[in-house]
Design an enzyme around this catalytic site. Structure first.
Site, short mmCIF file in Angstrom:
data_model
loop_
_atom_site.label_atom_id
_atom_site.label_comp_id
_atom_site.label_asym_id
_atom_site.label_seq_id
_atom_site.Cartn_x
_atom_site.Cartn_y
_atom_site.Cartn_z
N SER A 114 0.84 -1.19 0.00
CA SER A 114 0.00 0.00 0.00
C SER A 114 0.89 1.25 0.00
O SER A 114 1.82 1.32 -0.81
CB SER A 114 -0.92 -0.05 1.22
OG SER A 114 -2.06 0.72 1.02
N ASP B 109 -8.45 -5.66 -5.88
CA ASP B 109 -8.09 -4.52 -5.03
C ASP B 109 -8.37 -3.20 -5.74
O ASP B 109 -7.80 -2.93 -6.80
CB ASP B 109 -6.59 -4.63 -4.69
CG ASP B 109 -6.13 -3.48 -3.79
OD1 ASP B 109 -6.99 -2.80 -3.20
OD2 ASP B 109 -4.90 -3.29 -3.68
N HIS C 43 -6.34 -6.49 -1.42
CA HIS C 43 -5.23 -5.58 -1.12
C HIS C 43 -4.02 -6.35 -0.56
O HIS C 43 -4.10 -6.95 0.50
CB HIS C 43 -5.73 -4.54 -0.12
CG HIS C 43 -4.93 -3.27 -0.10
ND1 HIS C 43 -4.48 -2.63 -1.22
CD2 HIS C 43 -4.50 -2.50 0.96
CE1 HIS C 43 -3.82 -1.53 -0.88
NE2 HIS C 43 -3.81 -1.43 0.42
#
Lengths: 496, 496
Positions: free
Chosen positions: A182, A434, A459
């Site tokens: 991320s 995601d 994710h």
């Protein structure tokens, strides 16, 4: 600007790391300063450390000399599989949260440590967890927040690696690989781009490095969320799309507000238009988060959830044509899964954050300065109420909140946007499920800037610990990632 | 710390650019702000401009958001040979001085403009010339000086290039090449390393990127100076080595001081021990500068000088065994060449700077923060009085002067030191006679990190305008440089 808008503009906050990993036993081995040269003793499981480099602590401002202030940066070390003679270092580039949480949710690193003879290091990002440059004043105003930037964080990482290399026997020539997910994945990629002398390569998992300016359409994020729901149950996304109108109609009367409060078992009954906006935002967050953590097995990342949670909630959402009340009762069933899977809550709280481990305040500030990620919805390509991206409004809100102005083009100026062809040794992995994959690198750029797509992945599923429920695609992705890491390590050894 | 030490520690100041180039006619076409989109009109010869980017001026702090202050950056543009359809941009990464001076001393760029269909841009470095972020308060204290760093300067360049590309028709896809000499050469190389998306390559002339920490021996600079004198006349360096003792002996009496003042035709007679230290420092600077500007033809860079000035002064310095007074009379002859070649001066001034066009104060500050270049002499491998590098002393002096502390390891941490193998498309050129070549890259690192050595070259001779007196080696060097630039341009066109 309404509270609703505010939430919308900050929906970008939901960028967190994941992977239910090995349990990281926290041993508060020390919190003080290490004398130079003695910072490297390594404990069992992992150690929590603060770093003093060359007799100096970490500079609060790497890029200016007026103030020579320092702070203690926390990092975690696990050396069970480290081999002095032939080892590597996997360096987690910490993102917007407490580093122990990322440590516990990045099982992949623990799983591959033995194969790579690797020492694991998890570096906490400044202004998060316990790495607060000005202690409890760190967030007090824009003056104290001034050093919360990605560039400062990368410089912290560089100085920390230098410190580890200088103080840990055998580490001097050990190849280091940056790993992150991320925002942490963006940092891993950017770290390799800006400090290639510090790391031989980077694994950037679910890193939306192109979610800036107009590099990707502003609607891509929410359209991916919507697709997840489309694929997870017939008429599921249509049901959600219709729910907004149902809420708007029912909430238009006092009677309706009462009904809604009761139907959603809200802890605080809805009273104003703004309460309704908060409710919608809270639901919208939920749909987004469900898409992000749509993992193939029971997990507890943002919330405790069943396997394939989007499929689970979509079971309640098969008929978009129901009456408003019936439709919303179904939406409540979904919310009750997401916000109350354990069944422990007696009522639902719309101010409850689903991201308790993330440093939301810090990320809000970052979004208001560097990390300006335009987002929009249109209700056609997505299942949300239409809203345009409005930079001016966003900028005003940022100024009200923090007395700072966002610089929307800076990230592209400094990190290159789509023109990153000159860099090397970065694997960008993305999950097809995601929403952040929309701003990610999903095609190979060169033979050393590699994209790995995991169609069944949410994710950064690949960073999570191995699990019997893992789809084949994530196993393949992890195998490729290990292959690339081995290549980088091998090549770096030849260069010595 | 004595005045002498002070000067010694700052001898690194003499890092300037050169090359008697085409005359750059300064036309003060405008000095105000350009409305967005209209900053690109190009005048004859070149234009002086200040830049407003996307409706904002250049940020004073690219790396922090607390203050959103801006300033006007000056840059020069020459477009006589620019071709919209097929042109390139040669971007001079300005260093520590007035940009018009660098423009006038970088004839190479003017000479190759036509061959490369190139627009020439000379960007002024913040805090120098007229690009003063806080006007005449820019140097008032460490608070105002806080934004004088190489990182901020590189970010200025990035934003300026972005602005040029957005506003000059045809520039959007035009390949840009960074060019600089000396500190400007370091900036050119670092710019390619940190912003490879902005420039397809860099020519870093006489850029001592390794003159930091312990990457090269601290004595290398002065030993190269000494070698130049050794090669330029028999017993020349020995004469200079012996002159220090002669000065020390003679200046030990009042009588001697009088004699010295008169023999050197000093404007202010020597009175104290410190005056003598200043005299020695002034002479030492002279020997260093002579080595730096030891060009094969008459030139006026730091001072107006004859061809091969080191040979010229060495004609006076053939006998180190002379009596103190005779030896020093010969040293005076040399000084009279360097400081008074035109014969216009009626007396010599030891406080006279030989670098009138350089922003000394700014460079002192940079040396006291990032640009910490260890220097030492031993009187054995060089012709100077022995002096060790003393970082602590240096740091104290910096603190006294500026209230800042130098960070000696930062440049290596941020720019990679000797580990720059991951970068590409940089030509490092160095003159064999240039003392700065000791900290430069003089061997190929990869097939796209190229070292060009010009044995007969002094400080960035290659950047100077073509001259009938040029040795063959610099002609070859320039030809290679043009070849590499063409390759980079060609390759970048294929990638589009």
């Amino acid at each position: 600007m309404s509270m609703e808008d505010y939430d919308f503009l900050f929906k970008i906050v939901l960028i967190g790391n994941a992977g239910v990993g090995k349990t990281c036993l926290v041993r508060r081995f020390t919190q003080g300063l290490f004398p130079p040269g003695q910072g490297a003793t390594i404990g069992v499981d992992f150690m929590i450390k603060t770093v003093e480099i060359n007799g100096e602590k970490v500079k609060i401002d790497h890029f200016g000399f007026e103030q020579d202030l320092t702070f203690l940066q926390r990092y975690l070390v696990a050396d069970q599989h480290w081999r002095k003679d032939n080892g590597s270092i996997l360096f987690y580039t910490g993102n917007e949260g407490d580093i122990t949480w990322f440590c516990n949710n990045t099982g992949f690193m623990w799983d591959v440590a033995e194969e790579l003879n690797a020492m694991l290091v998890f570096a906490e990002h400044r202004y998060y967890g316990e790495s607060l440059p000005f202690g409890n004043k760190s967030y007090s105003d824009s003056k104290h927040l001034n050093y919360l930037t990605s560039e400062q964080a990368l410089a912290d990482f560089a100085k920390l690696i230098q410190h580890l290399k200088e103080t840990i026997p055998g580490a001097q020539n050990a190849p280091v690989i940056a790993i992150g997910g991320s925002y942490g994945g963006m940092l891993a990629a950017w770290f390799r781009m800006k400090y290639p002398h510090m790391v031989v390569g980077a694994l950037a998992a679910s890193a939306p490095i192109w979610q800036f300016e107009d590099l990707v359409p502003c609607g891509i994020f929410y359209s991916i969320v919507t697709n997840d729901f489309k694929k997870s149950g017939p008429l599921c996304s249509e049901s959600i799309l219709n729910s907004w109108g149902a809420i708007n109609r029912i909430s238009s009367t006092v009677e309706g507000l009462k009904w809604l409060s009761s139907a959603f078992r809200l802890c605080s009954p809805l009273k104003t238009k703004q309460d309704v906006a908060v409710l919608k935002s809270w639901l919208s967050d939920m749909w987004v988060n469900l898409a992000m953590v749509n993992y193939p097995y029971k997990a507890d990342f943002l919330q405790p959830l069943p396997a394939w949670p989007v499929q689970v909630v979509c079971k309640f959402l098969k008929n978009p044509k129901l009456s408003d009340k019936l439709l919303l009762q179904n939406v409540f069933q979904a919310a009750n899964i997401y916000y109350n899977y354990t069944g422990a809550a007696s009522c639902l709280n719309t101010s409850q954050s689903a991201t308790r481990n993330l440093g939301l305040t810090g990320w809000y500030y970052q979004a208001c300065t560097e990390m300006v990620m335009p987002m929009c919805t249109d209700g056609v390509n997505d299942m949300f109420e239409p809203r345009k991206w409005n930079f001016q409004e966003f900028s005003e809100e940022c100024f009200k909140l923090w007395k700072v102005r966002p610089r929307p083009s800076w990230i592209v100026s400094v990190y290159g946007g789509k023109n990153i062809i000159s860099h090397s040794n970065i694997v960008f992995s993305n999950g097809g499920l995601d929403p952040w994959s929309g701003g990610g690198v999903t095609r190979n750029i060169t033979d050393s800037l590699i994209a790995i797509v995991i169609p069944e992945g949410a994710h950064h599923l690949d960073l999570r610990a191995s699990n019997p429920g893992d789809p084949k695609s994530v196993l393949q992705a992890r195998a490729m990632e290990v292959q690339y890491m081995k290549q980088w390590i091998e090549k770096s050894r030849h260069k010595l």
